[in-house]
Write an enzyme that holds these catalytic residues in place. Sequence first.
Site, short mmCIF file in Angstrom:
data_model
loop_
_atom_site.label_atom_id
_atom_site.label_comp_id
_atom_site.label_asym_id
_atom_site.label_seq_id
_atom_site.Cartn_x
_atom_site.Cartn_y
_atom_site.Cartn_z
N SER A 174 6.86 -2.06 8.35
CA SER A 174 6.30 -0.68 7.68
C SER A 174 6.67 0.35 8.88
O SER A 174 6.86 -0.27 10.00
CB SER A 174 4.84 -0.97 7.40
OG SER A 174 4.17 0.64 7.58
N TYR A 186 -4.17 -1.82 9.00
CA TYR A 186 -2.73 -1.83 8.31
C TYR A 186 -1.96 -1.83 9.24
O TYR A 186 -0.69 -2.63 9.69
CB TYR A 186 -2.59 -0.78 7.24
CG TYR A 186 -1.20 -0.72 6.67
CD1 TYR A 186 -0.21 -0.06 6.79
CD2 TYR A 186 -1.22 -1.65 5.40
CE1 TYR A 186 0.94 -0.06 6.25
CE2 TYR A 186 0.04 -1.63 4.81
CZ TYR A 186 1.02 -0.98 5.07
OH TYR A 186 2.22 -1.10 4.42
P1 NAP Z 1 1.75 -2.70 -4.18
O1 NAP Z 1 2.29 -1.91 -5.13
O2 NAP Z 1 0.16 -2.43 -3.82
O3 NAP Z 1 1.96 -4.10 -4.53
C1 NAP Z 1 1.44 -5.10 -3.56
C2 NAP Z 1 1.58 -6.40 -4.27
O4 NAP Z 1 0.91 -7.54 -3.46
C3 NAP Z 1 0.78 -6.44 -5.71
O5 NAP Z 1 1.55 -7.43 -6.75
C4 NAP Z 1 -0.50 -7.26 -5.38
O6 NAP Z 1 -0.99 -8.04 -6.72
C5 NAP Z 1 0.10 -8.51 -4.30
N1 NAP Z 1 -0.98 -8.92 -3.39
C6 NAP Z 1 -2.04 -8.33 -2.94
N2 NAP Z 1 -2.59 -9.12 -2.34
C7 NAP Z 1 -2.43 -10.52 -2.63
C8 NAP Z 1 -2.81 -11.66 -2.29
N3 NAP Z 1 -3.92 -12.06 -1.71
N4 NAP Z 1 -2.16 -12.88 -2.94
C9 NAP Z 1 -0.99 -12.33 -3.55
N5 NAP Z 1 -0.55 -11.35 -3.97
C10 NAP Z 1 -1.05 -10.11 -3.36
O7 NAP Z 1 2.63 -2.59 -2.69
P2 NAP Z 1 3.98 -2.07 -2.66
O8 NAP Z 1 4.05 -0.61 -2.20
O9 NAP Z 1 4.63 -2.60 -3.52
O10 NAP Z 1 4.23 -2.95 -1.11
C11 NAP Z 1 4.69 -4.05 -1.19
C12 NAP Z 1 4.76 -4.35 0.54
O11 NAP Z 1 5.44 -3.56 0.95
C13 NAP Z 1 3.08 -4.46 1.18
O12 NAP Z 1 3.63 -5.56 2.16
C14 NAP Z 1 3.22 -3.18 1.85
O13 NAP Z 1 2.47 -3.00 2.96
C15 NAP Z 1 4.64 -2.86 2.11
N6 NAP Z 1 5.13 -1.45 2.41
C16 NAP Z 1 5.00 -0.34 1.42
C17 NAP Z 1 5.47 0.67 1.62
C18 NAP Z 1 5.05 1.89 0.66
O14 NAP Z 1 5.42 3.16 0.86
N7 NAP Z 1 4.97 1.47 -0.69
C19 NAP Z 1 6.11 1.16 2.93
C20 NAP Z 1 6.15 0.17 3.89
C21 NAP Z 1 5.92 -1.17 3.35
P3 NAP Z 1 -2.26 -7.34 -7.03
O15 NAP Z 1 -1.86 -6.44 -8.13
O16 NAP Z 1 -3.00 -8.48 -7.97
O17 NAP Z 1 -3.27 -6.84 -6.04
C1 GCO Z 2 0.11 5.33 4.55
C2 GCO Z 2 0.90 4.68 3.56
C3 GCO Z 2 2.06 3.96 4.49
C4 GCO Z 2 3.05 3.05 3.70
C5 GCO Z 2 4.19 2.43 4.50
C6 GCO Z 2 4.77 3.36 5.48
O1 GCO Z 2 -1.11 5.40 3.99
O2 GCO Z 2 0.46 5.59 5.61
O3 GCO Z 2 0.47 3.96 2.71
O4 GCO Z 2 1.37 2.88 5.20
O5 GCO Z 2 2.49 2.33 2.69
O6 GCO Z 2 3.43 1.36 5.14
O7 GCO Z 2 5.90 2.75 5.97
#
Ligand code: NAP
Ligand code: GCO
Length: 264
Positions: free
Chosen positions: A144, A157
């Site tokens: 992230s 986080y």
């Molecule tokens: P999201 O839409 O919240 O999806 C997260 C997924 O993880 C969901 O399918 C959720 O399932 C699953 N999950 C959560 N806890 C779990 C557990 N204990 N066991 C199995 N599955 C679990 O998140 P996203 O935005 O796609 O993000 C995916 C990854 O990218 C995460 O690691 C997040 O930190 C990272 N990330 C996101 C962003 C962003 O801007 N979106 C940026 C940087 C990094 P449920 O729906 O059943 O909870």
């Molecule tokens: C926040 C956002 C970020 C993104 C991502 C950025 O609240 O700042 O959720 O943390 O998820 O991790 O890279």
Amino acid sequence: MVNFSLEGKIALVTGASYGIGFAIATGFAQAGATIVFNDIKQELVDKGLAAYKELGINAHGYVCDVTDEKAVNAFIAQIEKEIGTIDILVNNAGIIKRIPMCEMSAAEFRQVIDVDLNAPFIVSKAVIPGMIKKGHGKIINICSMMSELGRETVSAYAAAKGGLKMLTRNIASEYGEYNIQCNGIGPGYIATPQTAPLREKQPDGTPHPFDSFIIAKTPAARWGTPEDLMGPAIFLASDASNFVNGHVLYVDGGILAYIGKQPK
Ligand code: NAP
Ligand code: GCO
């Protein structure tokens, strides 16, 4: 010829019923991989399977909580029995809690660390022996911006994602000699359910202040989409990156390179 193909490879993407994991798994399938994914709830696994099918992808979906070591070990053994040894693991499953640190309970802090840091350790530990036996493996940890930067309300986080960057480097160090490459992808701000609260329009219809803030902080002047991560993930999952190890590839539209748009 550089080989970006994933033909014949088995890829496990955790938490990939939707969001970033779903996009990465879809990209892997387009590159020829067999897709395996999990979610905590059967209804979400079923929803995910239907969504993959709509794209012509016959994915394998399982219910598994990635924080439960016993369940994860049984899950990996089941995949190895029913489908085969995992070639590519993406530790994608993750949660975030946006709470000012002094208002966050230790239990809430631990819950985020459990999913975002302990679980990648648990799942990687379960998958690595098979990769060693097979003579190769790819592990991709979804890090992230918060692997590098802090901001208000995301202490747990940021601690987890900073730790995940170092776990990535340590797996790379400890298992590189077995031809296992472990790298990270650091997405910028991506439009998924996880960031939906940061993009909600205000009652008067104006953009959420955080939405405007991210646009000003991103040279690309837009939120990323899950599809922006497909190519980088295929690269790190393919033989094209066999000498890339312990690296976090930031896919952020330039946020980390930019001080932010100067006020007019
Ligand atoms: P999201 O839409 O919240 O999806 C997260 C997924 O993880 C969901 O399918 C959720 O399932 C699953 N999950 C959560 N806890 C779990 C557990 N204990 N066991 C199995 N599955 C679990 O998140 P996203 O935005 O796609 O993000 C995916 C990854 O990218 C995460 O690691 C997040 O930190 C990272 N990330 C996101 C962003 C962003 O801007 N979106 C940026 C940087 C990094 P449920 O729906 O059943 O909870
Ligand atoms: C926040 C956002 C970020 C993104 C991502 C950025 O609240 O700042 O959720 O943390 O998820 O991790 O890279």
